[in-house]
Every structure is written in C-alpha cells, then in structure tokens.
Scaffold this motif. Structure first.
Motif, mmCIF file in Angstrom:
data_model
loop_
_atom_site.group_PDB
_atom_site.id
_atom_site.type_symbol
_atom_site.label_atom_id
_atom_site.label_comp_id
_atom_site.label_asym_id
_atom_site.label_seq_id
_atom_site.Cartn_x
_atom_site.Cartn_y
_atom_site.Cartn_z
ATOM 1 N N ILE A 70 39.695 39.845 38.495
ATOM 2 C CA ILE A 70 39.880 41.143 39.131
ATOM 3 C C ILE A 70 41.035 41.864 38.445
ATOM 4 O O ILE A 70 42.105 41.273 38.232
ATOM 5 N N GLU A 71 40.819 43.109 38.094
ATOM 6 C CA GLU A 71 41.862 43.912 37.457
ATOM 7 C C GLU A 71 42.770 44.472 38.547
ATOM 8 O O GLU A 71 42.550 45.554 39.088
ATOM 9 N N ARG A 72 43.779 43.707 38.868
ATOM 10 C CA ARG A 72 44.657 44.025 39.991
ATOM 11 C C ARG A 72 45.421 45.334 39.796
ATOM 12 O O ARG A 72 45.829 45.965 40.766
ATOM 13 N N ASP B 207 38.813 48.464 42.145
ATOM 14 C CA ASP B 207 38.475 47.893 40.831
ATOM 15 C C ASP B 207 37.004 48.178 40.528
ATOM 16 O O ASP B 207 36.122 47.378 40.844
ATOM 17 N N ILE C 117 41.526 41.044 49.497
ATOM 18 C CA ILE C 117 40.655 40.556 48.422
ATOM 19 C C ILE C 117 40.732 39.034 48.330
ATOM 20 O O ILE C 117 39.715 38.350 48.207
ATOM 21 N N ALA D 127 37.084 43.739 46.154
ATOM 22 C CA ALA D 127 37.846 44.351 45.063
ATOM 23 C C ALA D 127 37.231 45.679 44.651
ATOM 24 O O ALA D 127 37.942 46.651 44.369
ATOM 25 N N HIS E 125 34.947 38.166 47.217
ATOM 26 C CA HIS E 125 36.121 38.607 46.453
ATOM 27 C C HIS E 125 35.789 39.880 45.666
ATOM 28 O O HIS E 125 36.529 40.869 45.699
ATOM 29 N N ALA E 126 34.666 39.818 44.935
ATOM 30 C CA ALA E 126 34.301 40.916 44.042
ATOM 31 C C ALA E 126 33.984 42.196 44.815
ATOM 32 O O ALA E 126 34.418 43.281 44.435
ATOM 33 N N ILE F 102 34.282 45.817 38.364
ATOM 34 C CA ILE F 102 33.640 44.612 38.902
ATOM 35 C C ILE F 102 32.144 44.577 38.593
ATOM 36 O O ILE F 102 31.595 43.558 38.175
ATOM 37 N N TYR G 74 29.561 40.424 38.544
ATOM 38 C CA TYR G 74 29.938 39.634 39.718
ATOM 39 C C TYR G 74 29.128 39.986 40.964
ATOM 40 O O TYR G 74 29.022 39.169 41.879
ATOM 41 N N HIS H 267 45.274 43.864 48.297
ATOM 42 C CA HIS H 267 45.349 42.659 47.477
ATOM 43 C C HIS H 267 45.187 41.408 48.346
ATOM 44 O O HIS H 267 44.488 40.461 47.969
#
Length: 266
Positions: free
Chosen positions: A115-117, A71, A129, A66, A62-63, A74, A79, A126
């Motif tokens: 996560i800062e979407r 993002d 991720i 992202a 995920h990280a 991260i 992460y 998105h």
C-alpha cells in the motif's frame, strides 16, 4: 490512460480465486455427504481451500480499505481481483500460512499487499487499513462458529462439524495473532500512526522478522500451552468443545491415521 474498462478489469474477480472457491464448495459438499471414502481427505481439502479463501479476503479488505482511503494505485496492482498470485509475497501470504496449518494447526498470518501510504492522509485511515484484515478473520470466525452458538447443529454430519470447528480455531488464532502489536503484523500497523517518528524509525528494521519471531515464541512449550488455552477458552465460549477442534485437526491430518476417539457420525 485509465479507462472505465480497465477499472472494471482491475476489480473483476480472478478465475484463480473462483477456482479455489469451487474446490472449497465441492470438498465441503463431499465432507457433508460423506461422498469421499476417506473423510479426512475431503476435510483436508475443504479446510485448506477455505483457509486460503479467508487469506484472500483478508488481503482484499486491506486493499479495498486503502482504495477508499486514497491509494488509487491499488486497482492496477491487481489486489481487488482476489487473486493470491498478485500479492507482493505469495510465499509469505499463502504458502507459509498453509504450511503452518499443516504443521501445527495454527492460523499464522502472512505479509501481502503493498500500500502506498504516502497517498493516504489521516492517522485513523492508516489504522483502519491495518485493522481491516484481521477484522475479516473475526467475521469469518463468527460465520464458522454460528452453528455452534446458535445451537443449530441438528442434522449437521460429524465430519463437517469437526471441519468447521478446526476452521474456526484457525480463524480465531489468525485474528488474535494479527492484532498483536508486533512490527510487521497488522496490530502494529494499527498503532504505528500514533507513535513518534523516532520510535517508528527505530522499530522499522525489525518489521521483516516480526512474523518469524512470533512463530519462534510459539514453539516455547509454556507459551504455546498458555496461548492455546486462551484460544480454546474463546471457542468454548462460542459453543465449540475441545473434542470438536481436536477431531477436526485429527481428520485434517489424515495421513497420520484417524484417532479412534474421533467417531464420525452422520
């Protein structure tokens, strides 16, 4: 100010994760060689450590996705170090999934990285991720089941074979449950960017309870039976028998005593 040295430290593999991998390796060796007097203890530690490793890789996926999607915060959150203690909810991400395995032999997912979407542009990014985590479980399941569908089990000790079968069951259940389009799970995260703003706003309050709702529904006997019938059908197609997964879970729960039906051969 972010420097090259700080960026490297943000991505350096954590000693905590390396310690978990070491436990997995040592107990995997003990399971294979029969070094432990009680194979169930070795199987328990091996499967638990491997399960936690898969959880860490799930969140790392995920990280990392992202990060490459925009993002850049991260790394500073830790992460990318694979350290489970850095997750926003270590209890949900690690402790509860392990408890679920011990209680019911099911690979329930957990919530983890923040996560800062708003930094990420594009609905496909998105969705990717959210999908990256359960796809890691799919890959882990492929690795665990490979000796079975490749018919490469000659010389593999019975205890290790059973442990792999049970670990494969956990990964398959985790992948399927994660892909459910339930608020709070990755499956919903995949489709969320494609929903209207009004629908997302109405669903958002239910997200914290999605995992608990899934767990509650699985306690319904008819649902549980249907779900695990589907899981075993998938595993059977990959060459893993019900006997192997049963004995893997039986050895894992060693404190209940080993079923004589599960004869460990070398």
């Amino acid at each position: 100010m972010t420097t090259a040295a700080s960026r490297r430290s943000d991505r350096r593999i954590s000693p905590v994760f390396l310690g978990i991998v070491a436990v997995m390796a040592v107990t995997g060796w003990a399971t294979w060689t029969g070094f432990a007097e009680e194979p169930g203890v070795a199987v328990f530690l091996f499967v638990t450590a491997a399960w936690v490793v898969s959880l860490c890789l799930h969140e790392y996926a995920h990280a990392r996705t992202a990060l490459h999607s925009g993002d850049i915060s991260i790394g500073a959150k830790g992460y990318l170090t694979l350290n489970p203690l850095k997750y926003t909810h270590a209890l949900l991400s690690i402790v509860l999934p392990v408890i679920f395995v011990i209680m019911g032999g099911i690979g329930l997912p957990g919530g983890a990285v923040f996560i800062e979407r708003n930094r990420i542009q594009g609905r496909w990014k998105h969705s990717l991720i959210s999908a990256a985590g359960p796809l890691t479980n799919v890959l882990f399941a492929v690795v665990c089941t490979a000796p079975f569908w490749l018919h490469a089990l000659d010389g593999v000790p019975g205890a290790f074979r059973f442990a792999l079968a049970f670990l494969a069951l956990l990964q398959v259940t985790a992948a399927i449950l994660n892909f459910l389009p339930v608020p709070g799970l990755d499956g919903y995260g995949v489709i969320e960017p494609w929903l209207s703003y009004d629908i997302r706003r109405q669903v958002e309050p239910f997200a914290p309870f999605g995992l608990l709702a899934v767990f509650a529904v699985l306690w319904i006997p008819s649902v549980n039976t249907t779900f695990f019938d589907a899981i075993h059908s998938i595993l059977n197609g990959l060459g893993i028998t019900d006997y192997q997964t049963f004995c893997g879970q039986d050895l894992y729960r060693f404190w209940r005593g080993t079923d004589p039906y599960c004869v460990v051969t070398r």
